[in-house]
Design a protein around this motif. Structure first.
Motif, PDB file in Angstrom:
ATOM      1  N   VAL A 166       0.854  -1.183   0.000  1.00 22.19           N
ATOM      2  CA  VAL A 166       0.000   0.000   0.000  1.00 22.19           C
ATOM      3  C   VAL A 166       0.893   1.237   0.000  1.00 22.19           C
ATOM      4  O   VAL A 166       1.703   1.421   0.903  1.00 22.19           O
ATOM      5  N   LYS A 167       0.750   2.088  -1.015  1.00 17.14           N
ATOM      6  CA  LYS A 167       1.570   3.287  -1.118  1.00 17.14           C
ATOM      7  C   LYS A 167       0.718   4.526  -0.878  1.00 17.14           C
ATOM      8  O   LYS A 167      -0.310   4.727  -1.516  1.00 17.14           O
ATOM      9  N   ASP A 168       1.173   5.370   0.034  1.00 14.33           N
ATOM     10  CA  ASP A 168       0.541   6.666   0.272  1.00 14.33           C
ATOM     11  C   ASP A 168       1.037   7.632  -0.801  1.00 14.33           C
ATOM     12  O   ASP A 168       2.226   7.953  -0.871  1.00 14.33           O
ATOM     13  N   THR A 169       0.150   8.111  -1.659  1.00 18.56           N
ATOM     14  CA  THR A 169       0.545   8.988  -2.760  1.00 18.56           C
ATOM     15  C   THR A 169       0.654  10.446  -2.355  1.00 18.56           C
ATOM     16  O   THR A 169       1.035  11.281  -3.171  1.00 18.56           O
ATOM     17  N   GLY A 170       0.312  10.769  -1.100  1.00 19.34           N
ATOM     18  CA  GLY A 170       0.311  12.166  -0.691  1.00 19.34           C
ATOM     19  C   GLY A 170      -0.847  12.928  -1.299  1.00 19.34           C
ATOM     20  O   GLY A 170      -0.898  14.154  -1.218  1.00 19.34           O
ATOM     21  N   SER A 171      -1.785  12.218  -1.902  1.00 19.45           N
ATOM     22  CA  SER A 171      -2.921  12.846  -2.563  1.00 19.45           C
ATOM     23  C   SER A 171      -4.204  12.328  -1.933  1.00 19.45           C
ATOM     24  O   SER A 171      -4.220  11.953  -0.770  1.00 19.45           O
ATOM     25  N   MET A 172      -5.273  12.299  -2.709  1.00 12.96           N
ATOM     26  CA  MET A 172      -6.570  11.900  -2.188  1.00 12.96           C
ATOM     27  C   MET A 172      -6.891  10.442  -2.506  1.00 12.96           C
ATOM     28  O   MET A 172      -8.046  10.030  -2.492  1.00 12.96           O
ATOM     29  N   HIS A 173      -5.866   9.670  -2.822  1.00 15.71           N
ATOM     30  CA  HIS A 173      -6.020   8.233  -3.018  1.00 15.71           C
ATOM     31  C   HIS A 173      -4.742   7.536  -2.591  1.00 15.71           C
ATOM     32  O   HIS A 173      -3.690   8.173  -2.476  1.00 15.71           O
ATOM     33  N   VAL A 174      -4.842   6.251  -2.329  1.00 18.48           N
ATOM     34  CA  VAL A 174      -3.661   5.427  -2.089  1.00 18.48           C
ATOM     35  C   VAL A 174      -3.538   4.455  -3.254  1.00 18.48           C
ATOM     36  O   VAL A 174      -4.508   4.182  -3.966  1.00 18.48           O
ATOM     37  N   LEU A 175      -2.332   3.941  -3.457  1.00 23.61           N
ATOM     38  CA  LEU A 175      -2.065   3.027  -4.560  1.00 23.61           C
ATOM     39  C   LEU A 175      -1.763   1.647  -4.002  1.00 23.61           C
ATOM     40  O   LEU A 175      -0.840   1.483  -3.199  1.00 23.61           O
ATOM     41  N   LEU A 176      -2.557   0.667  -4.419  1.00 26.63           N
ATOM     42  CA  LEU A 176      -2.364  -0.718  -3.996  1.00 26.63           C
ATOM     43  C   LEU A 176      -1.661  -1.464  -5.121  1.00 26.63           C
ATOM     44  O   LEU A 176      -2.223  -1.670  -6.202  1.00 26.63           O
ATOM     45  N   ARG A 177      -0.409  -1.847  -4.890  1.00 20.35           N
ATOM     46  CA  ARG A 177       0.364  -2.596  -5.883  1.00 20.35           C
ATOM     47  C   ARG A 177      -0.041  -4.070  -5.843  1.00 20.35           C
ATOM     48  O   ARG A 177      -0.151  -4.660  -4.766  1.00 20.35           O
ATOM     49  N   LEU A 178      -0.221  -4.669  -7.027  1.00 23.85           N
ATOM     50  CA  LEU A 178      -0.638  -6.064  -7.148  1.00 23.85           C
ATOM     51  C   LEU A 178       0.525  -6.924  -7.632  1.00 23.85           C
ATOM     52  O   LEU A 178       1.499  -6.410  -8.178  1.00 23.85           O
ATOM     53  N   PRO A 179       0.434  -8.236  -7.456  1.00 20.33           N
ATOM     54  CA  PRO A 179       1.454  -9.134  -8.010  1.00 20.33           C
ATOM     55  C   PRO A 179       1.627  -8.913  -9.509  1.00 20.33           C
ATOM     56  O   PRO A 179       0.682  -8.542 -10.215  1.00 20.33           O
ATOM     57  N   ALA A 180       2.829  -9.174 -10.001  1.00 20.76           N
ATOM     58  CA  ALA A 180       3.209  -8.779 -11.354  1.00 20.76           C
ATOM     59  C   ALA A 180       2.318  -9.349 -12.444  1.00 20.76           C
ATOM     60  O   ALA A 180       2.112  -8.719 -13.480  1.00 20.76           O
ATOM     61  N   ASN A 181       1.756 -10.559 -12.270  1.00 19.78           N
ATOM     62  CA  ASN A 181       0.969 -11.161 -13.345  1.00 19.78           C
ATOM     63  C   ASN A 181      -0.529 -10.942 -13.161  1.00 19.78           C
ATOM     64  O   ASN A 181      -1.334 -11.579 -13.836  1.00 19.78           O
ATOM     65  N   SER A 182      -0.916 -10.028 -12.291  1.00 11.44           N
ATOM     66  CA  SER A 182      -2.339  -9.742 -12.086  1.00 11.44           C
ATOM     67  C   SER A 182      -2.867  -8.884 -13.235  1.00 11.44           C
ATOM     68  O   SER A 182      -2.126  -8.124 -13.860  1.00 11.44           O
ATOM     69  N   ASP A 183      -4.146  -8.985 -13.503  1.00 11.57           N
ATOM     70  CA  ASP A 183      -4.814  -8.140 -14.489  1.00 11.57           C
ATOM     71  C   ASP A 183      -5.670  -7.133 -13.738  1.00 11.57           C
ATOM     72  O   ASP A 183      -6.785  -7.421 -13.307  1.00 11.57           O
ATOM     73  N   ASP A 184      -5.139  -5.917 -13.554  1.00 11.60           N
ATOM     74  CA  ASP A 184      -5.838  -4.935 -12.737  1.00 11.60           C
ATOM     75  C   ASP A 184      -7.114  -4.432 -13.406  1.00 11.60           C
ATOM     76  O   ASP A 184      -8.054  -4.018 -12.726  1.00 11.60           O
ATOM     77  N   VAL A 185      -7.180  -4.484 -14.738  1.00 11.58           N
ATOM     78  CA  VAL A 185      -8.384  -4.033 -15.430  1.00 11.58           C
ATOM     79  C   VAL A 185      -9.544  -4.990 -15.153  1.00 11.58           C
ATOM     80  O   VAL A 185     -10.663  -4.565 -14.837  1.00 11.58           O
ATOM     81  N   VAL A 186      -9.281  -6.280 -15.262  1.00 12.16           N
ATOM     82  CA  VAL A 186     -10.319  -7.269 -14.958  1.00 12.16           C
ATOM     83  C   VAL A 186     -10.758  -7.145 -13.508  1.00 12.16           C
ATOM     84  O   VAL A 186     -11.954  -7.158 -13.188  1.00 12.16           O
ATOM     85  N   LEU A 187      -9.801  -7.006 -12.619  1.00  9.59           N
ATOM     86  CA  LEU A 187     -10.121  -6.902 -11.204  1.00  9.59           C
ATOM     87  C   LEU A 187     -10.953  -5.665 -10.911  1.00  9.59           C
ATOM     88  O   LEU A 187     -11.926  -5.718 -10.156  1.00  9.59           O
ATOM     89  N   ALA A 188     -10.594  -4.530 -11.523  1.00  8.51           N
ATOM     90  CA  ALA A 188     -11.349  -3.298 -11.296  1.00  8.51           C
ATOM     91  C   ALA A 188     -12.790  -3.444 -11.777  1.00  8.51           C
ATOM     92  O   ALA A 188     -13.733  -2.988 -11.106  1.00  8.51           O
ATOM     93  N   ASN A 189     -12.986  -4.097 -12.915  1.00  7.30           N
ATOM     94  CA  ASN A 189     -14.343  -4.289 -13.424  1.00  7.30           C
ATOM     95  C   ASN A 189     -15.147  -5.248 -12.552  1.00  7.30           C
ATOM     96  O   ASN A 189     -16.338  -5.040 -12.319  1.00  7.30           O
ATOM     97  N   LEU A 190     -14.503  -6.278 -12.060  1.00  6.08           N
ATOM     98  CA  LEU A 190     -15.193  -7.184 -11.154  1.00  6.08           C
ATOM     99  C   LEU A 190     -15.567  -6.472  -9.854  1.00  6.08           C
ATOM    100  O   LEU A 190     -16.662  -6.657  -9.318  1.00  6.08           O
ATOM    101  N   ALA A 191     -14.650  -5.651  -9.353  1.00  2.00           N
ATOM    102  CA  ALA A 191     -14.934  -4.911  -8.127  1.00  2.00           C
ATOM    103  C   ALA A 191     -16.108  -3.958  -8.333  1.00  2.00           C
ATOM    104  O   ALA A 191     -16.958  -3.799  -7.445  1.00  2.00           O
ATOM    105  N   ARG A 192     -16.158  -3.334  -9.499  1.00  6.52           N
ATOM    106  CA  ARG A 192     -17.269  -2.434  -9.791  1.00  6.52           C
ATOM    107  C   ARG A 192     -18.594  -3.179  -9.835  1.00  6.52           C
ATOM    108  O   ARG A 192     -19.631  -2.651  -9.434  1.00  6.52           O
ATOM    109  N   ALA A 193     -18.555  -4.406 -10.347  1.00  6.73           N
ATOM    110  CA  ALA A 193     -19.764  -5.221 -10.358  1.00  6.73           C
ATOM    111  C   ALA A 193     -20.218  -5.563  -8.948  1.00  6.73           C
ATOM    112  O   ALA A 193     -21.382  -5.895  -8.720  1.00  6.73           O
TER     113      ALA A 193
END
Length: 505
Positions: free
Chosen positions: A402-429
């Motif tokens: 978990v990275k604090d960006t100093g802004s209004m969001h934090v950045l969660l780094r995922l394992p290298a072979n993860s598909d963050d686009v698929v995960l984001a769409n599933l989370a939205r569902a």
């Protein structure tokens, strides 16, 4: 005896060595096969489960690719008949095989008029906004609208608001400017459109940070700019790299206070390099100062415009991140030498919002409410950010960074072979407005990650939000994906249909 019907085969492969997401590779290859005629109208495609097994990808990846193609009119999906190439009327040409428009960052506040969802970025803390005070100020102006306010107003915006913003920038940000240098715009993108129309000619080169805010890139492209992706490192935009790529660029768009989306601040050395290059090249620097007054809670960063001794910086601010995005109200501070040019453009390209809204914002600033609101938000955001970071760390453990960006969001780094686009769409569902990191890069390979907004997650709800996120992250890896140590797959769960996925792209 029931006759077994063999699954159709598809001659298709994916390449994990390139930066293109797997679902995009699949959809583009299928579109190419349809356009080339090797997949005829009505041809049946393998099931998502079968194709996922064939390609050694998750079923969710194939489902997302199929859903995108169905939404674009290439495929027809029916439970009984399976997935087939769409039948087109005779004489109607096939859909073009050119790159399809990409969505403007799903998860942003501007996406739809709906209540905030967990982890949504681009939103201030709406539950903490003084709505009663705002309604009182708005009601006073609505009840006593004079005739002088019913005629055409100054092209640059409501005069008293321009003066109030100029005074705020001088006192609060240390930016020397006058009312004549301030232009009221329809938010940040309105300011960017005004700059492009005034300073940019078709084909002019424009530096953009890589990765960066994709709607800003689209706005500059729409104005005819030729984008030059400049890499970002631990010091911010790599100015020497930009000079090597395009030494005569006309514009440079930067986020010096907190780079979006990575959160790094532009170093003093890079600031000096950037200003020297702009002066020598006759270029203009657009400073996107988004949310700086409530971000960088740990160490506030001064505005680039503050050291603009050569008068090359155009400072853009917005009230979306500090008041509420429904206003769609922003401002632009230009060098004195450009004020007349921007006045002429503003007269022909009206980009202002409601006069009533401008008057209310003016009162909000001049009566001291704005300063008090900023102070409350800084304290509130520090509390909410700390609560979410602690909850994510506690719930997810050491598996994710978990990275604090100093802004209004934090950045969660995922394992290298993860598909963050698929995960984001599933989370939205599942009701979470999560934004994927990787699509924000042009040439840069950011690696997979998730942008998680914390502004609308109360401290006592942070642990539940983290657990909800973990339910999608902590899924056991299927056997064919154990090649990369620590990899995690995100399968398509039984209660998520392809229609649900397509509705959240």
């Amino acid at each position: 005896m029931i006759k077994h019907i063999a699954e159709p085969k598809l001659d298709l492969c994916v390449d994990r060595s390139i930066g293109t997401p797997l679902h995009q590779q699949i959809s583009e290859r299928i579109k190419g096969a349809i356009s080339a005629g090797s997949l005829a109208p009505g041809a049946r495609l393998p099931s998502s489960r079968s194709l996922a097994s064939q390609l050694s990808v998750s079923r969710a990846t194939v489902e997302l690719a199929y859903s995108i193609l169905a939404g674009e009119g290439y495929l027809n999906r029916q439970h009984a008949a399976g997935t087939r190439v769409e039948l087109r009327p005779i004489g109607l040409p096939p859909a073009p095989a050119t790159r399809s428009p990409q969505p403007l960052m799903p998860g942003l506040a501007s996406e739809a008029a709906q209540l905030p969802r967990p982890f949504q970025i681009g939103l201030p803390a709406l539950d903490a906004f003084p709505r009663k005070l705002w309604s009182r100020l708005a009601g006073r102006h609505a009840r006593s609208l004079p005739l002088s306010k019913m005629v055409y107003q100054a092209t640059g915006g409501f005069g008293p608001l321009r003066q109030a913003i100029a005074s705020h920038l001088v006192v609060g940000r240390g930016i020397p400017c006058s009312e004549d240098q301030i232009f009221i715009t329809a938010g940040f993108l309105g300011a960017l459109a005004l700059i492009a129309r005034t300073l940019l000619s078709k084909g002019d080169e424009v530096w953009v940070e890589d990765p960066s805010f994709s709607p800003a890139r689209h706005t500059l492209e729409l104005a005819g700019g030729h984008l030059i992706p400049v890499p970002v490192d631990d010091e911010g935009i790599n100015v020497p790299a930009g000079i090597a790529l395009a030494p005569a660029a006309r514009l440079a768009l930067v986020t010096p206070a907190a780079q979006f989306p990575l959160g790094v601040a532009l170093s003093i050395r890079r600031r000096s390099q950037l200003m020297s290059w702009a002066a020598e090249a006759g270029a203009w620097v657009i400073e996107d100062d988004y949310g700086s007054e409530v971000s960088r809670l740990d160490r506030p960063v001064s505005a680039l415009k503050r050291i603009d001794f050569g008068e090359r910086v155009l400072h853009v601010g917005s009230f979306s991140n500090v008041l509420f995005p429904g206003l769609r109200l922003g401002y632009l501070a230009v060098p004195a030498s450009l004020a007349a040019d921007f006045e002429r453009t503003s007269a022909l390209l009206p980009l202002q919002q409601s006069l009533l809204d401008q008057m209310v914002v003016c009162d909000f600033i001049t009566q001291g409410h704005f300063g008090r609101h900023l102070a409350r938000m800084r304290s509130l955001y520090a509390e909410r950010k700390d609560a979410l970071v602690d909850a994510l760390t506690d719930v997810l453990g050491n598996s994710f960074k978990v990275k604090d960006t100093g802004s209004m969001h934090v950045l969660l780094r995922l394992p290298a072979n993860s598909d963050d686009v698929v995960l984001a769409n599933l989370a939205r569902a599942h009701g979470m407005a999560i934004t994927a990191l990787s699509p924000m890069g042009l040439r840069a390979r950011t690696g997979p990650g998730l942008l998680l907004g914390f502004t609308n997650i109360a401290p006592d709800a942070a642990k539940d939000a983290a657990r909800h996120l973990k339910s999608l992250l902590a899924i056991p890896v299927s056997p064919q994906h154990r090649l990369s140590r620590g990899a995690r797959m995100v399968p398509l769960e039984a209660d998520i249909s392809s229609d649900a996925l397509s509705n959240h792209i």
